[in-house]
Design an enzyme around this catalytic site. Structure first.
Site, PDB file in Angstrom:
ATOM      1  N   LYS A  91       0.859  -1.191   0.000  1.00  0.00           N
ATOM      2  CA  LYS A  91       0.000   0.000   0.000  1.00  0.00           C
ATOM      3  C   LYS A  91       0.896   1.242   0.000  1.00  0.00           C
ATOM      4  CE  LYS A  91      -2.031  -1.899   3.761  1.00  0.00           C
ATOM      5  NZ  LYS A  91      -2.968  -2.347   4.805  1.00  0.00           N
ATOM      6  N   ALA A 104      -6.848   4.381   9.977  1.00  0.00           N
ATOM      7  CA  ALA A 104      -7.718   3.244   9.605  1.00  0.00           C
ATOM      8  C   ALA A 104      -7.893   3.079   8.100  1.00  0.00           C
ATOM      9  CB  ALA A 104      -9.082   3.316  10.288  1.00  0.00           C
ATOM     10  N   ALA A 105      -7.185   3.874   7.294  1.00  0.00           N
ATOM     11  CA  ALA A 105      -7.282   3.685   5.840  1.00  0.00           C
ATOM     12  C   ALA A 105      -6.735   2.305   5.469  1.00  0.00           C
ATOM     13  CB  ALA A 105      -6.515   4.780   5.109  1.00  0.00           C
ATOM     14  N   GLY A 106      -5.639   1.912   6.116  1.00  0.00           N
ATOM     15  CA  GLY A 106      -5.061   0.593   5.849  1.00  0.00           C
ATOM     16  C   GLY A 106      -6.014  -0.523   6.272  1.00  0.00           C
ATOM     17  N   ASP A 107      -6.716  -0.311   7.375  1.00  0.00           N
ATOM     18  CA  ASP A 107      -7.680  -1.322   7.843  1.00  0.00           C
ATOM     19  C   ASP A 107      -8.844  -1.432   6.866  1.00  0.00           C
ATOM     20  OD1 ASP A 107      -6.109  -1.642  10.151  1.00  0.00           O
ATOM     21  OD2 ASP A 107      -7.132   0.038  11.122  1.00  0.00           O
TER      22      ASP A 107
HETATM   23  O1  RIB Z   1      -4.948   1.382  12.053  1.00  0.00           O
HETATM   24  C1  RIB Z   1      -5.468   2.394  12.868  1.00  0.00           C
HETATM   25  C2  RIB Z   1      -5.520   1.935  14.296  1.00  0.00           C
HETATM   26  O2  RIB Z   1      -4.209   1.793  14.779  1.00  0.00           O
HETATM   27  C3  RIB Z   1      -6.166   2.906  15.247  1.00  0.00           C
HETATM   28  O3  RIB Z   1      -7.553   2.761  15.316  1.00  0.00           O
HETATM   29  C4  RIB Z   1      -5.449   2.642  16.561  1.00  0.00           C
HETATM   30  O4  RIB Z   1      -6.241   2.059  17.542  1.00  0.00           O
HETATM   31  C5  RIB Z   1      -4.258   1.761  16.188  1.00  0.00           C
HETATM   32  O5  RIB Z   1      -4.462   0.466  16.543  1.00  0.00           O
END
Ligand code: RIB
Length: 304
Positions: free
Chosen positions: A220, A249-252
């Protein structure tokens, strides 16, 4: 069938600032808010919002943060009966600073996430027969990540590892257990030992990760796009142009988009596009779980 997310659950304490502070500096923040986060929980919520039946395995502390975290997972549609409340430890906490360009600094205090252990693997084993994939990250103990990947591999389900937070070394035995590894630039640089900052260096890093045993490397590159390689194919997907306000959280969201597309049996290229679109959408809103797109938003965005 379901997807399992085995990983961390955090409460995010977020401040926005004009720019990120330098070492030793005191900076006045602009706003403060509290929002559910944690790489594992974010991926679980993102999957559920995309309409995928999702089970989360993880741990929270016996505190008010934990109650809030469970409630938000449930409201989002995630199955939480395999999340354990752990006594005498706090829920995971992340201290986050976001600047005007959307860049961030994150410090994670693992709390209950550090207590995930063999008992959680046993609960995982019961869920595996109903699952098509497992999503793992590195905010729980690494030996448990390896055990989870081993169990998943035995059950013949797809193992997707987000090697975040960045680590310079993963156990050698982990790589061959991974179907898809999804580092960002920082994580890829740490894993391969040279700077990964564009398509060319991502291709070199992907070759190394494939040699270590993963079946597919998806790198990414943030606002530049995504590079993907397997032993049979490689391709680059440019980033979707969006006005980013917060990349947390974009990666998530990316990993959930990718996994959701694979759940629907879409080809790998299409799955990477879903991931890139979900990640891009997540950057347009503040916060972690508060920024994750639902299925309708993603579909509309893909048609634009
Ligand atoms: O990927 C983002 C996350 O990284 C955040 O929500 C934070 O809690 C950390 O774990």
């Amino acid at each position: 069938m379901t997807i399992i997310v085995f990983g961390s659950i955090n409460i995010d304490l977020v401040t926005t600032t004009p720019r990120l502070p330098i070492a030793g500096e005191t900076l006045l923040g602009e706003t403060f808010f509290k929002t559910p986060g944690g790489k594992g929980a974010n991926q679980a919520v993102a999957l559920a919002k995309l309409g995928i039946p999702t089970h989360m395995i993880g741990r929270i502390g016996a505190d008010s943060f934990g109650e809030e975290l469970i409630e938000n997972l449930q409201v989002s549609g995630v199955q939480t009966n395999n999340i354990l409340i752990t006594e005498n430890v706090s829920s995971g906490v992340a201290i986050i600073t976001v600047d005007h360009s959307g860049e961030n600094h994150i410090v994670v205090i693992p709390g209950a996430n550090a207590q995930v252990n063999q008992d959680d693997i046993e609960r995982l084993t019961h869920l595996l027969p109903e699952a098509t994939a497992i999503l793992l990250q590195l905010e729980i103990p690494i030996d448990v990540v390896v055990k989870a990947a081993k169990s998943a591999r035995k059950a013949n389900i797809t193992v997707i590892l987000d090697p975040a937070p960045a680590q310079s070394q993963l156990p050698d035995e982990l790589y061959p257990l991974i179907d898809i590894i999804t580092p960002n630039e920082i994580e890829a640089s740490q894993l391969v030992g040279f700077p990964v900052n564009g398509e060319e260096t991502a291709a070199k890093a992907a070759t190394i990760l494939l040699q270590r045993g993963v079946k597919c490397a998806v790198i990414k590159l943030g606002a530049k796009g995504v590079y993907c390689a397997t032993t049979d194919q490689n391709f680059f997907i440019p980033a979707f142009p969006v006005q980013a306000v917060d990349t947390v959280a974009a990666g998530d969201a990316f990993n959930a988009g990718l996994a959701a597309a694979l759940f629907h049996k879409l080809p790998l290229r299409e799955a990477v596009i879903w991931g890139a679109a979900a990640g891009a959408l997540a950057t347009t809103k503040l916060g972690a779980q508060s920024s994750l797109p639902d299925r309708m938003t993603l579909e509309k965005f893909l048609l634009m």
